[in-house]
Design a protein around this motif. Structure first.
Motif, PDB file in Angstrom:
ATOM      1  N   TYR A 139       0.692  -1.128   0.109  1.00 34.20           N
ATOM      2  CA  TYR A 139      -0.188   0.008  -0.122  1.00 34.20           C
ATOM      3  C   TYR A 139       0.740   1.166  -0.029  1.00 34.20           C
ATOM      4  CZ  TYR A 139      -4.237   2.752   0.386  1.00 34.20           C
ATOM      5  OH  TYR A 139      -5.230   3.549   0.117  1.00 34.20           O
ATOM      6  N   PHE A 140       2.168   1.184   0.208  1.00 36.60           N
ATOM      7  CA  PHE A 140       2.935   2.631  -0.073  1.00 36.60           C
ATOM      8  C   PHE A 140       2.801   2.798  -1.372  1.00 36.60           C
ATOM      9  CE2 PHE A 140       6.424   0.945   3.197  1.00 36.60           C
ATOM     10  CZ  PHE A 140       5.575   1.436   4.298  1.00 36.60           C
ATOM     11  N   PHE A 141       2.712   1.849  -2.476  1.00 38.17           N
ATOM     12  CA  PHE A 141       2.859   2.263  -3.978  1.00 38.17           C
ATOM     13  C   PHE A 141       1.381   2.422  -4.525  1.00 38.17           C
ATOM     14  CE2 PHE A 141       6.286  -0.353  -2.652  1.00 38.17           C
ATOM     15  CZ  PHE A 141       7.336   0.439  -2.916  1.00 38.17           C
ATOM     16  N   VAL A 190      -2.984  -0.157  20.420  1.00 38.73           N
ATOM     17  CA  VAL A 190      -2.838  -0.153  19.017  1.00 38.73           C
ATOM     18  C   VAL A 190      -3.715   0.653  18.317  1.00 38.73           C
ATOM     19  CG1 VAL A 190      -2.663  -1.253  16.750  1.00 38.73           C
ATOM     20  CG2 VAL A 190      -1.264  -2.118  18.728  1.00 38.73           C
ATOM     21  N   ALA A 191      -5.291   0.227  18.680  1.00 38.10           N
ATOM     22  CA  ALA A 191      -6.364   1.048  18.072  1.00 38.10           C
ATOM     23  C   ALA A 191      -6.217   2.607  18.622  1.00 38.10           C
ATOM     24  CB  ALA A 191      -7.531   0.448  18.439  1.00 38.10           C
ATOM     25  N   TYR A 192      -6.133   2.851  19.531  1.00 33.33           N
ATOM     26  CA  TYR A 192      -5.957   4.065  20.279  1.00 33.33           C
ATOM     27  C   TYR A 192      -4.857   5.033  19.509  1.00 33.33           C
ATOM     28  CZ  TYR A 192      -5.930   7.994  23.636  1.00 33.33           C
ATOM     29  OH  TYR A 192      -5.786   9.334  24.136  1.00 33.33           O
ATOM     30  N   TRP A 193      -3.599   4.615  19.268  1.00 33.62           N
ATOM     31  CA  TRP A 193      -2.820   5.438  18.896  1.00 33.62           C
ATOM     32  C   TRP A 193      -2.571   5.558  17.408  1.00 33.62           C
ATOM     33  CZ3 TRP A 193      -1.016   9.044  21.834  1.00 33.62           C
ATOM     34  CH2 TRP A 193      -0.780   8.807  23.147  1.00 33.62           C
ATOM     35  N   THR A 194      -2.822   4.354  16.551  1.00 39.44           N
ATOM     36  CA  THR A 194      -3.172   4.610  15.174  1.00 39.44           C
ATOM     37  C   THR A 194      -3.948   5.409  14.913  1.00 39.44           C
ATOM     38  OG1 THR A 194      -4.298   2.552  15.297  1.00 39.44           O
ATOM     39  CG2 THR A 194      -1.899   2.158  14.863  1.00 39.44           C
ATOM     40  N   PHE A 195      -5.196   5.461  15.513  1.00 41.33           N
ATOM     41  CA  PHE A 195      -6.247   6.514  15.119  1.00 41.33           C
ATOM     42  C   PHE A 195      -5.649   7.736  15.263  1.00 41.33           C
ATOM     43  CE2 PHE A 195     -10.241   8.511  15.708  1.00 41.33           C
ATOM     44  CZ  PHE A 195     -10.974   8.352  14.625  1.00 41.33           C
ATOM     45  N   ARG A 196      -4.945   8.066  16.239  1.00 45.34           N
ATOM     46  CA  ARG A 196      -4.269   9.399  16.324  1.00 45.34           C
ATOM     47  C   ARG A 196      -3.180   9.802  15.519  1.00 45.34           C
ATOM     48  NH1 ARG A 196      -7.491   7.992  19.809  1.00 45.34           N
ATOM     49  NH2 ARG A 196      -8.663   9.164  21.142  1.00 45.34           N
ATOM     50  N   LEU A 197      -2.437   9.012  15.413  1.00 53.53           N
ATOM     51  CA  LEU A 197      -1.428   9.140  14.420  1.00 53.53           C
ATOM     52  C   LEU A 197      -1.591   9.251  12.911  1.00 53.53           C
ATOM     53  CD1 LEU A 197       1.153   6.437  15.818  1.00 53.53           C
ATOM     54  CD2 LEU A 197       1.555   8.916  15.916  1.00 53.53           C
ATOM     55  N   MET A 198      -2.835   8.588  12.629  1.00 52.32           N
ATOM     56  CA  MET A 198      -3.383   8.677  11.349  1.00 52.32           C
ATOM     57  C   MET A 198      -3.941  10.074  11.256  1.00 52.32           C
ATOM     58  SD  MET A 198      -6.868   7.011   9.703  1.00 52.32           S
ATOM     59  CE  MET A 198      -7.910   7.833  11.103  1.00 52.32           C
ATOM     60  N   ILE A 199      -4.570  10.701  11.996  1.00 55.29           N
ATOM     61  CA  ILE A 199      -5.242  12.077  12.147  1.00 55.29           C
ATOM     62  C   ILE A 199      -3.862  13.049  12.095  1.00 55.29           C
ATOM     63  CG2 ILE A 199      -6.585  13.667  12.922  1.00 55.29           C
ATOM     64  CD1 ILE A 199      -8.335  11.207  14.037  1.00 55.29           C
ATOM     65  N   GLY A 200      -2.946  12.832  12.966  1.00 49.89           N
ATOM     66  CA  GLY A 200      -1.963  13.808  13.160  1.00 49.89           C
ATOM     67  C   GLY A 200      -1.028  13.907  11.790  1.00 49.89           C
ATOM     68  N   ALA A 201      -0.749  12.826  11.166  1.00 50.55           N
ATOM     69  CA  ALA A 201      -0.112  12.656   9.995  1.00 50.55           C
ATOM     70  C   ALA A 201      -0.578  13.288   8.870  1.00 50.55           C
ATOM     71  CB  ALA A 201       0.736  11.491   9.771  1.00 50.55           C
ATOM     72  N   PHE A 240      -0.991   3.913   9.160  1.00 48.72           N
ATOM     73  CA  PHE A 240      -1.753   3.933  10.533  1.00 48.72           C
ATOM     74  C   PHE A 240      -3.270   3.841  10.254  1.00 48.72           C
ATOM     75  CE2 PHE A 240       2.043   6.783  11.889  1.00 48.72           C
ATOM     76  CZ  PHE A 240       2.654   5.709  12.541  1.00 48.72           C
ATOM     77  N   GLY A 241      -3.851   4.250   9.228  1.00 50.41           N
ATOM     78  CA  GLY A 241      -5.299   4.352   9.086  1.00 50.41           C
ATOM     79  C   GLY A 241      -5.453   2.633   8.641  1.00 50.41           C
ATOM     80  N   TRP A 242      -5.002   2.182   7.735  1.00 49.20           N
ATOM     81  CA  TRP A 242      -5.000   0.763   7.593  1.00 49.20           C
ATOM     82  C   TRP A 242      -4.851  -0.222   8.906  1.00 49.20           C
ATOM     83  CZ3 TRP A 242      -8.187  -0.964   4.409  1.00 49.20           C
ATOM     84  CH2 TRP A 242      -8.634  -0.460   3.332  1.00 49.20           C
ATOM     85  N   ILE A 243      -3.813   0.064   9.602  1.00 47.80           N
ATOM     86  CA  ILE A 243      -3.365  -0.441  10.918  1.00 47.80           C
ATOM     87  C   ILE A 243      -4.660  -0.634  11.723  1.00 47.80           C
ATOM     88  CG2 ILE A 243      -2.005  -0.945  12.938  1.00 47.80           C
ATOM     89  CD1 ILE A 243       0.249  -0.174  11.146  1.00 47.80           C
TER      90      ILE A 243
END
Length: 493
Positions: free
Chosen positions: A19-21, A340-351, A403-406
């Protein structure tokens, strides 16, 4: 780690790397088509030169994406054959259509586009890249329909004779409410990914060290400066608009996910007890399972707004949902791994927000053709900060996508297909941990090599001049500016 954990890790590595590509291919195809259309309408040479650059970036990215996509599809047979055996009739049509689009439609017309510059009529040649652009969108929509089935299974029944799932209505599968919301959200993220890459390349070439040519008297602008400037601002506009679209479509998708998978939204906030007017924490630290955190920064009512569009609405907590699922599905732990759910959700939004913000700052600094760095101006520090952040800008949307897919996949656990098929039941029988580990190491080595090759090719294409140097004749030396320019590689009509 046992076989199940290693199989999940392997699928995660294969999928995330692939999914990088994917979003880059989707966005670069549309941008190439748009730039070539602009050249056809205006006849301006810089649009043609930029078309060739972005098209070559597309070809490099598409090639790696196709190779890694094949490995991802093979995973269903290698490590998840029990899942493929039960749901193969549902997944089969989507995977087949996506494969045919990627290999027979997109790859064929991309080849026609590249090799047809001096062989096809102008309009026919332009049509080839638009077929590629539309084909990538159709391919993405179909494969997202397969994933949306895993989030919200519909349009299928179980054959009483074979005990396998069968597809009852292909159209219903395609218009799954999760897919209708996930597709524009995913495409908005793809736009940000391609836009950020063009922003970084254009700004680096227009205002970085390579953007000026040193003479005996002073530094003068490179002959392609104006074209690189346009590329940078185009990338910034695409990134900024993509960020707005991501926010709008993400809000819609969040409300649908709350309806079909309430446990996922509760896990995104680590909300254990049901609450009316639930807040959304920007940051929370500490707290045991079900306990209050030691420190948190909350935005009042925001979770209720995100989940249901009503600041006073009640959001179900994980404890209540666990009790409901136990009664509905039988004994078991139906909570995902909350950190994992908590932080990936925020990292997705933040990035994602950071990428959009940098794009907006860049647009402000370069309005009316002004350079982001100009000595003696107040904005010098901001301009330098943006240029220093250039290597970071393309990675931010990629991180947001990852992060969104994770979050999407891990917060659905323990389900492979939500409410119908558990992850532990889908692993191939007889598969050993050693076999999975060996293949994972092999994939890691090959993917590492592909990453280096792709990055070197992208950097090489980014360093090339857009137009040949008129002051230096082409003497046949491949190292000459004319031979190395992108324009020299594409004949005129």
């Amino acid at each position: 780690m046992d076989t199940l954990d290693l199989s999940r890790l392997q699928f995660a590595v294969v999928t995330i790397y692939h999914y990088f590509f994917v979003p880059l291919s989707i966005s670069l195809a549309a941008l190439t088509a748009g730039l070539q259309t602009a050249w056809h309408r205006t006849g301006k040479q810089h649009y043609r030169d930029l078309t060739m650059l972005v098209g070559k970036l597309l070809m490099v990215t598409f090639a790696v994406g196709v190779v890694t996509g094949l490995v991802q599809e093979f995973q269903f047979g290698l490590a998840w054959s029990d899942f493929a055996r039960f749901y193969g009739d549902v997944f089969g049509p989507t995977l087949a259509i996506e494969g045919m689009l990627a290999f027979f439609l997109e790859a064929t017309f991309l080849g026609l586009w590249f090799f047809g510059w001096d062989r096809l009529p102008r309009r026919a040649h332009l049509a080839t890249i638009w077929v590629v652009a539309v084909g990538t969108l159709i391919s993405a929509y179909v494969i997202l329909a397969a994933n949306s089935f895993m989030q919200n299974p519909i349009a299928y029944g179980v054959d009483p004779e074979t005990g396998r799932a069968r597809l009852d209505d292909f159209f219903e599968l395609m218009v799954n409410e999760v897919n209708l919301a996930a597709f524009p959200h995913t495409m908005s993220g793809a736009a940000m990914t391609g836009g950020a890459l063009l922003l970084a390349i254009g700004a680096w070439r227009a205002w970085g060290r390579r953007g000026r040519v040193r003479t005996d008297d002073a530094a003068i602008e490179h002959r392609d400066h104006a074209a690189w400037q346009r590329l940078a601002r185009l990338g910034a506009w695409v990134t900024a608009f993509g960020g707005v679209a991501v926010a709008v479509t993400g809000d819609i998708l969040g409300k649908i996910i709350t309806t079909v998978q309430p446990m996922k939204m509760a896990a995104a906030e680590a909300l254990y007890a049901s609450q009316s007017g639930a807040p959304f924490s920007i940051l929370a630290v500490g707290g045991s399972r079900g306990g209050e955190p030691f420190f948190s920064i909350d935005i009042p009512f925001l979770l209720s707004i995100l989940a249901k569009g009503d600041p006073t609405a009640t959001v179900q907590g994980m404890d209540d949902l666990q009790a409901q699922y136990t009664e509905l599905y039988g004994p078991g732990d139906y909570m995902p791994y909350v950190p994992v759910a908590y932080w990936t959700f925020r990292l997705m939004i933040g990035a994602g927000m950071a990428a959009a913000a940098l794009a907006v700052v860049f647009l402000v600094l370069t309005r009316k053709g002004n350079p982001p760095i100009r000595p003696g101006r107040v904005r010098t520090l901001a301009g330098r900060a943006v240029l220093w952040a250039l290597p970071l800008i393309p990675t931010l949307p990629i991180l947001a996508n990852t992060f969104g897919w994770i979050f999407t996949e891990t917060a659905r656990q323990p389900w492979l297909v939500f409410g119908m098929f558990k992850t532990e039941d889908g692993v191939s029988p007889g598969l050993t941990a050693g076999e999975v580990l060996a293949s994972l190491i092999g994939f890691g080595i090959v993917y590492g090599i592909l990453a280096v090759v792709w990055l070197r090719l992208v950097l090489h294409l980014s360093r090339l001049d857009l137009s040949p140097d008129p002051d230096r004749p082409d003497d046949g030396d491949d190292s000459s500016p004319s031979a190395r320019s992108l324009a020299a590689a594409a004949p005129t009509y």
